[in-house]
Design an enzyme around this catalytic site. Structure first.
Site, PDB file in Angstrom:
ATOM      1  N   CYS A   3       0.870  -1.187   0.000  1.00 25.27           N
ATOM      2  CA  CYS A   3       0.000   0.000   0.000  1.00 25.27           C
ATOM      3  C   CYS A   3       0.905   1.235   0.000  1.00 25.27           C
ATOM      4  O   CYS A   3       2.081   1.135  -0.352  1.00 25.27           O
ATOM      5  CB  CYS A   3      -0.984  -0.034   1.171  1.00 25.27           C
ATOM      6  N   ASN A   6       2.278   1.419   4.352  1.00 21.60           N
ATOM      7  CA  ASN A   6       2.603   0.139   5.029  1.00 21.60           C
ATOM      8  C   ASN A   6       2.285   0.199   6.522  1.00 21.60           C
ATOM      9  O   ASN A   6       2.972  -0.413   7.333  1.00 21.60           O
ATOM     10  CB  ASN A   6       4.069  -0.266   4.791  1.00 21.60           C
ATOM     11  N   CYS A   8      -1.494   0.772   7.390  1.00 20.35           N
ATOM     12  CA  CYS A   8      -2.932   0.474   7.532  1.00 20.35           C
ATOM     13  C   CYS A   8      -3.342  -0.783   6.771  1.00 20.35           C
ATOM     14  O   CYS A   8      -3.665  -1.810   7.369  1.00 20.35           O
ATOM     15  CB  CYS A   8      -3.785   1.653   7.053  1.00 20.35           C
ATOM     16  N   ARG A   9      -3.352  -0.718   5.438  1.00 17.10           N
ATOM     17  CA  ARG A   9      -3.920  -1.808   4.642  1.00 17.10           C
ATOM     18  C   ARG A   9      -2.985  -3.000   4.475  1.00 17.10           C
ATOM     19  O   ARG A   9      -3.387  -4.149   4.718  1.00 17.10           O
ATOM     20  CB  ARG A   9      -4.349  -1.281   3.259  1.00 17.10           C
ATOM     21  N   SER A  10      -1.758  -2.755   4.017  1.00 17.92           N
ATOM     22  CA  SER A  10      -0.905  -3.916   3.705  1.00 17.92           C
ATOM     23  C   SER A  10      -0.490  -4.725   4.939  1.00 17.92           C
ATOM     24  O   SER A  10      -0.368  -5.949   4.825  1.00 17.92           O
ATOM     25  CB  SER A  10       0.301  -3.522   2.836  1.00 17.92           C
ATOM     26  N   ASP A 120      -8.442   3.614   1.127  1.00 19.41           N
ATOM     27  CA  ASP A 120      -7.487   4.007   2.163  1.00 19.41           C
ATOM     28  C   ASP A 120      -8.257   4.438   3.416  1.00 19.41           C
ATOM     29  O   ASP A 120      -9.014   5.404   3.362  1.00 19.41           O
ATOM     30  CB  ASP A 120      -6.650   5.166   1.614  1.00 19.41           C
TER      31      ASP A 120
HETATM   32  P1  4NP Z   1      -1.856   2.781   4.079  1.00 18.44           P
HETATM   33  O1  4NP Z   1      -2.550   4.107   4.660  1.00 18.44           O
HETATM   34  O2  4NP Z   1      -1.309   3.151   2.714  1.00 18.44           O
HETATM   35  O3  4NP Z   1      -2.988   1.818   3.988  1.00 18.44           O
HETATM   36  O4  4NP Z   1      -0.783   2.379   5.062  1.00 18.44           O
HETATM   37  C1  4NP Z   1      -1.897   5.335   4.723  1.00 18.44           C
HETATM   38  C2  4NP Z   1      -1.021   5.587   5.749  1.00 18.44           C
HETATM   39  C3  4NP Z   1      -0.407   6.828   5.825  1.00 18.44           C
HETATM   40  C4  4NP Z   1      -0.665   7.795   4.884  1.00 18.44           C
HETATM   41  C5  4NP Z   1      -1.538   7.519   3.848  1.00 18.44           C
HETATM   42  C6  4NP Z   1      -2.145   6.288   3.768  1.00 18.44           C
HETATM   43  N1  4NP Z   1      -0.053   9.065   4.984  1.00 18.44           N
HETATM   44  O5  4NP Z   1      -0.334   9.922   4.133  1.00 18.44           O
HETATM   45  O6  4NP Z   1       0.776   9.279   5.879  1.00 18.44           O
END
Ligand code: 4NP
Length: 153
Positions: A3, A6, A8-10, A120
């Site tokens: 993602c 790294n 939240c989702r992955s 997201d």
């Molecule tokens: P992820 O979510 O891609 O599922 O880990 C996010 C985590 C952090 C951010 C964006 C999405 N950020 O902009 O910091």
């Protein structure tokens, strides 16, 4: 599993797939996750992902964020991304045109066509994490079917 951050989702995808593989004693398969960005390198998963996974009996607390690197395209047979922006970013890291073929949108495996990207959940509430969990749980069942089919070849 890839993602953006790294966190939240992955990590959820990694935890879910590893949990299913352990239950099936298919623990020789290496599962890992990474982000396309460098925003959160070395951090634990988001508290909301850890909590959601724990509610489903999965422990993400030991995971740490890292960034996707070109060597990952040699290390792994399949690279599953959450959304189209991850797809473009992962392609940009691929060491060759051919190795780009290892990258696929994880929800392209699911029969349900309501979602073709994992939304997201970073800026939303807990419902977003439960939706992500359910989408990834279905996708990981499909990945297991693929692994079983590959093992029978
Ligand atoms: P992820 O979510 O891609 O599922 O880990 C996010 C985590 C952090 C951010 C964006 C999405 N950020 O902009 O910091």
């Amino acid at each position: 599993m890839v993602c953006l951050g790294n966190i939240c989702r992955s990590p959820l995808a990694e935890g879910i797939l590893r949990h299913k593989l352990n239950e099936l004693q298919l623990d020789n398969i290496i599962v890992d996750s990474a982000g396309t960005s460098n925003y959160h390198i070395g951090e634990s998963p988001d508290k909301r992902s850890i909590k959601n996974a724990r509610e489903h009996g999965i422990d993400l607390s030991s995971l740490r964020a890292r960034q996707l690197i070109s060597d990952d395209f040699y290390e792994f047979d399949h690279i599953y991304v959450m959304d189209r922006s991850n797809l473009a970013n992962a392609h940009a890291v691929a060491p060759s045109e051919e190795l780009k073929n290892k990258v696929m949108l994880i929800l392209s495996l699911n029969d349900d066509s309501t979602y073709d990207e994992v939304p997201d959940p970073y800026f939303g509430g807990p419902d977003g994490f439960e939706l992500v969990f359910n989408l990834l749980d279905n996708a990981c069942n499909k990945i297991i079917e693929r692994i079983k089919a590959d093992n029978n070849d």
